[in-house]
Design a protein around this motif. Structure first.
Motif, short mmCIF file in Angstrom:
data_model
loop_
_atom_site.label_atom_id
_atom_site.label_comp_id
_atom_site.label_asym_id
_atom_site.label_seq_id
_atom_site.Cartn_x
_atom_site.Cartn_y
_atom_site.Cartn_z
N HIS A 59 0.18 -1.97 12.21
CA HIS A 59 0.55 -2.46 13.54
C HIS A 59 1.59 -3.56 13.35
O HIS A 59 1.23 -4.71 13.15
N GLY A 60 2.84 -3.19 13.36
CA GLY A 60 3.90 -4.18 13.24
C GLY A 60 4.56 -4.18 11.87
O GLY A 60 4.06 -3.61 10.90
N ARG A 61 5.70 -4.82 11.83
CA ARG A 61 6.53 -4.81 10.61
C ARG A 61 5.89 -5.56 9.45
O ARG A 61 6.08 -5.16 8.30
N ALA A 62 5.15 -6.62 9.71
CA ALA A 62 4.50 -7.34 8.61
C ALA A 62 3.47 -6.45 7.92
O ALA A 62 3.43 -6.38 6.69
N GLU A 63 2.66 -5.76 8.70
CA GLU A 63 1.64 -4.88 8.11
C GLU A 63 2.28 -3.71 7.37
O GLU A 63 1.81 -3.32 6.30
N ILE A 64 3.35 -3.15 7.94
CA ILE A 64 3.97 -2.00 7.28
C ILE A 64 4.68 -2.44 6.00
O ILE A 64 4.73 -1.70 5.02
N THR A 65 5.18 -3.67 5.98
CA THR A 65 5.80 -4.20 4.76
C THR A 65 4.75 -4.35 3.67
O THR A 65 4.96 -3.94 2.52
N ALA A 66 3.59 -4.90 4.02
CA ALA A 66 2.50 -5.04 3.06
C ALA A 66 2.07 -3.68 2.54
O ALA A 66 1.85 -3.49 1.34
N TYR A 67 1.95 -2.71 3.44
CA TYR A 67 1.58 -1.35 3.06
C TYR A 67 2.59 -0.77 2.06
O TYR A 67 2.22 -0.21 1.03
N ALA A 68 3.87 -0.92 2.37
CA ALA A 68 4.92 -0.36 1.52
C ALA A 68 4.89 -1.00 0.13
O ALA A 68 5.04 -0.30 -0.88
#
Length: 74
Positions: A59-68
């Motif tokens: 949910h959001g760019r911070a979470e997707i960055t962590a995921y990546a």
């Protein structure tokens, strides 16, 4: 695939284009910058990002960055 999959198993379901968009998103590019760089419409980029969020549960760019970063996708 079930919609409620664990986040850790979703990396394999991303398409090559979604991974490409994800890398640019993680690099801090805006939807417009991603669209221009990949010669896509902003609407298409937004759809790819929505698909990425759905598949990863982020949910959001911070979470997707962590995921990546966790999955070495960026």
């Amino acid at each position: 695939p079930p919609a409620n999959r664990a986040v850790g198993t979703a990396a394999v379901s991303l398409t090559p284009r979604e991974i490409e968009v994800l890398a640019l998103l993680v690099a801090g590019q805006s939807n417009r910058e991603i669209a221009e760089g990949l010669v896509l419409s902003e609407r298409t980029v937004a759809r790819h990002i929505a698909n990425i969020y759905e598949k990863t549960g982020a949910h959001g760019r911070a979470e997707i960055t962590a995921y990546a970063l966790r999955h070495r996708l960026a």
